[in-house]
Every structure is written in structure tokens, then in C-alpha cells.
Scaffold this motif. Sequence first.
Motif, PDB file in Angstrom:
ATOM      1  N   PRO A 237       0.835  -1.211   0.000  1.00 36.91           N
ATOM      2  CA  PRO A 237       0.000   0.000   0.000  1.00 36.91           C
ATOM      3  C   PRO A 237       0.865   1.254   0.000  1.00 36.91           C
ATOM      4  CG  PRO A 237      -0.025  -1.071   2.148  1.00 36.91           C
ATOM      5  CD  PRO A 237       0.655  -2.021   1.219  1.00 36.91           C
ATOM      6  N   GLY A 238       0.399   2.248  -0.712  1.00 35.60           N
ATOM      7  CA  GLY A 238       1.143   3.501  -0.797  1.00 35.60           C
ATOM      8  C   GLY A 238       1.999   3.628  -2.037  1.00 35.60           C
ATOM      9  N   LEU A 239       2.191   2.509  -2.784  1.00 36.03           N
ATOM     10  CA  LEU A 239       2.953   2.567  -4.026  1.00 36.03           C
ATOM     11  C   LEU A 239       2.025   2.824  -5.209  1.00 36.03           C
ATOM     12  CD1 LEU A 239       5.499  -0.397  -3.690  1.00 36.03           C
ATOM     13  CD2 LEU A 239       5.759   1.996  -2.993  1.00 36.03           C
ATOM     14  N   THR A 240       2.512   3.580  -6.167  1.00 33.45           N
ATOM     15  CA  THR A 240       1.768   3.877  -7.393  1.00 33.45           C
ATOM     16  C   THR A 240       2.300   3.009  -8.524  1.00 33.45           C
ATOM     17  OG1 THR A 240       1.426   6.162  -6.688  1.00 33.45           O
ATOM     18  CG2 THR A 240       1.157   5.703  -9.032  1.00 33.45           C
ATOM     19  N   LEU A 241       1.404   2.516  -9.359  1.00 33.67           N
ATOM     20  CA  LEU A 241       1.819   1.685 -10.495  1.00 33.67           C
ATOM     21  C   LEU A 241       2.677   2.500 -11.450  1.00 33.67           C
ATOM     22  CD1 LEU A 241       1.602  -1.025 -12.013  1.00 33.67           C
ATOM     23  CD2 LEU A 241      -0.433  -0.091 -13.147  1.00 33.67           C
ATOM     24  N   GLU A 288       7.725  10.660  -4.472  1.00 38.05           N
ATOM     25  CA  GLU A 288       6.827   9.519  -4.329  1.00 38.05           C
ATOM     26  C   GLU A 288       7.547   8.207  -4.649  1.00 38.05           C
ATOM     27  OE1 GLU A 288       2.996   9.883  -6.108  1.00 38.05           O
ATOM     28  OE2 GLU A 288       2.895  12.049  -5.801  1.00 38.05           O
ATOM     29  N   SER A 289       6.919   7.097  -4.273  1.00 37.15           N
ATOM     30  CA  SER A 289       7.466   5.766  -4.507  1.00 37.15           C
ATOM     31  C   SER A 289       6.491   4.947  -5.343  1.00 37.15           C
ATOM     32  CB  SER A 289       7.751   5.065  -3.176  1.00 37.15           C
ATOM     33  OG  SER A 289       8.729   5.776  -2.434  1.00 37.15           O
ATOM     34  N   PHE A 290       7.037   3.945  -6.064  1.00 36.26           N
ATOM     35  CA  PHE A 290       6.257   3.281  -7.101  1.00 36.26           C
ATOM     36  C   PHE A 290       6.542   1.779  -7.143  1.00 36.26           C
ATOM     37  CE2 PHE A 290       7.372   7.565  -8.245  1.00 36.26           C
ATOM     38  CZ  PHE A 290       6.169   8.128  -8.636  1.00 36.26           C
ATOM     39  N   LEU A 291       5.544   1.037  -7.646  1.00 33.57           N
ATOM     40  CA  LEU A 291       5.738  -0.357  -8.012  1.00 33.57           C
ATOM     41  C   LEU A 291       6.015  -0.368  -9.511  1.00 33.57           C
ATOM     42  CD1 LEU A 291       5.677  -3.394  -7.284  1.00 33.57           C
ATOM     43  CD2 LEU A 291       3.274  -3.389  -8.003  1.00 33.57           C
ATOM     44  N   LEU A 292       7.257  -0.664  -9.882  1.00 30.93           N
ATOM     45  CA  LEU A 292       7.679  -0.637 -11.274  1.00 30.93           C
ATOM     46  C   LEU A 292       7.516  -2.011 -11.904  1.00 30.93           C
ATOM     47  CD1 LEU A 292       9.139   0.422 -13.813  1.00 30.93           C
ATOM     48  CD2 LEU A 292      11.306   0.026 -12.603  1.00 30.93           C
ATOM     49  N   VAL A 293       6.777  -2.050 -13.019  1.00 30.85           N
ATOM     50  CA  VAL A 293       6.684  -3.258 -13.846  1.00 30.85           C
ATOM     51  C   VAL A 293       7.559  -3.005 -15.064  1.00 30.85           C
ATOM     52  CG1 VAL A 293       5.160  -4.872 -15.032  1.00 30.85           C
ATOM     53  CG2 VAL A 293       4.317  -3.587 -13.059  1.00 30.85           C
ATOM     54  N   SER A 294       8.683  -3.702 -15.131  1.00 28.52           N
ATOM     55  CA  SER A 294       9.679  -3.431 -16.167  1.00 28.52           C
ATOM     56  C   SER A 294       9.607  -4.467 -17.278  1.00 28.52           C
ATOM     57  CB  SER A 294      11.081  -3.412 -15.545  1.00 28.52           C
ATOM     58  OG  SER A 294      12.054  -3.254 -16.553  1.00 28.52           O
TER      59      SER A 294
END
Length: 343
Positions: A237-241, A288-294
Motif C-alpha cells: 500500500p502507498g505505491l503507485t503503479l 513519491e514511490s512506485f511499483l515498477l513493472v519493467s
Amino acid sequence: REEGGWGWWVAVGLAAGLGLLAKYAMAYWLMSALGYVLVFRDERRHLRPLLAATGIALLLYSPNFWWNWSNGFVSYLHTRDNAALSGSLFHPGAFIEFFASQFGVFGPLLFAGLIWLIATWRGLAEPRARLLATFALPTLAMMIAVSLLSRAHANWAAPTYVSATVLVVAWALQRGWRRLIAASIALHLAAIALLFTGREALAGFGVDVPAQFDPLRRVRGWRELGAEVGKELAAHPGLTLFADDRELLSALIYYIRPHPLDAVKWKVTSRVQDQWDLMNGLGKRLGESFLLVSEHELINEMEPSFAAIERLRPIAISLGPGAVRTYTLYVARGFKGYPPGRT
């Protein structure tokens, strides 16, 4: 086209304007109409009402043009990039591939009939046939030229076949080839059934179709990827795609529930290239912090822009026997801004 039919010309202008707002390819119709009234002397009486209809269309389209003017003509630049005319301008392989693909887009029998019509020209002598051909052949010729100069996707010529379908079917029926038209329809229906159910039907008999022979392989696997990424978003929670590819990001937003509409994309150049760069840019999300899909593994390029990038795990999505689409998940913390030259 009858005298005094100004109401219909107004309707043409409204339809063309709405068409331009929906898809720039509507301009093919306007250019074909203008060419028709200029080339054929008997049709020049329609020039003034056609120009009036064009004026109505451009008036409806003008807000889009003003928006592009205010945003560096980003939509036009994107269209230019799709055409890929900046490199070598001779690609016979792409031309052959595009031309062959039209037998699949229009149908093998119908496209063969269209080629026959073009080669003989006798079937285009009748005024109604000329009208239909004018709204078909210029677009097809333009796309064939683009395919030779750079590349053209098979569907880019699709506007051709709106009028070409009427043209070819009418020509075939005049020659009593009703069974040929019925065969073409049956072939198209069979192709649709095979396209959408063939792999599953064969699987029921224990036959696994290799992914390279699956025409739908490009649209497979996205639901499964969305489910995997959705689990990680819920676990963090708190991470942006965040993704490094616009098509990947679009698919994830669609398949993840609830839809992560605040998702962002890594900008690979200083220029705006898509909707993500323009309206939902990463540059506005400092700290901000993110969930990175690479997908493209641009981590070395990204690392100076973040306080830390931590690798979570890979994801492998099977597309069928012999094909796997792979991605890597990361947590990118504390965005510090793009490198100099990007915003």
C-alpha cells in the motif's frame, strides 16, 4: 448529390467533423471526395457544397487543432512517428508483407476481385463504380506507398474496404457470381470461428497449438499479468503503479482491479510521445514511490532518478507452448526528478 440538397451537405460536414475528432483517417474521405469532384467534369457542380461541408467539418475539428497548437502538435508527431519515415525509404519486404496481409483483411476472394477490377478498369466505367473506387483506391495506394517507404500495419488500409466491399460485391453480382460471394462470406465466418475458438477446440482433443501459430497470442496473458501485479500493489500500500512501456501500462490499468488510474510511465525522451507523458507525467510526482513493472529493463537509466530501486521478483506469463512473456517487478523509492533535458 441532388440539386437543392443542402441539408444533406450539412449532414456530411457534421459527420466528417465528428469523424475527424474520432480518427484522423477521416481526412482520407474528404480528400477522396474532393478528388472525385475535381477529376470528373460532371461532378464539379458539387464543388461548392463540398467545400462548405468541409468548412463545417474543419470548424468542428478546430478545438482539436487548437489543443495541438497549444501542446506542440503532439498528436500529429505521434502519427508521424507511427509512419516511421525518418530512416531508409525503401523496404520491399515490408511492402510484400503489407500487400499479402490485405488478402486477410479484406478476404482472399474479395481482394483478388479488387485487384482484377483495378487491372482491367472495365468494371470501373460505370459512374457509380467510379464513385466507390474513388473512396477506396487512393487510400489503398497511399498505404501501399507507406509500406514500401517504411512500414504499414495491415489494418491501416481498413477505410479502403468500406466502399470497396460494395464495389466488388456489386461487380461480382452483375456477372452472376452469387455463389462466389456466398463462398467468400462462408470463408470469412469460418476464419472468425477458427480465430477465436480454434486453439481451445484443439485443446479439447488434447492438441496444444504452439504459440507461434496462435494468431491471438498478442492479446493473451494480460489478465494473468494484471492479477499478479494487482496482488503486489495490494501487498505494498502507498505505491503507485509505474511501467516503462505505454502498451503495458494501458493493459495493466484495464486488468487490475480497482483500476489504478493514477499510474505513470517512464519518459524515454525529452519529447511528449503519448497521453501518459502529457497528462499523468512522472515528473509531477517528486518524492513519491512506485511499483515498477519493467519490460525493457531500463534500470540503469532510471537509478539516478530515484533514492533506491529494489528488485522484487520476475513474472513469467505463458502464451502457450513455446512462448513466455517476462517482466520484472521493482520498488522504486523517492523519485528525485528526470535527468537534465527531461521534464
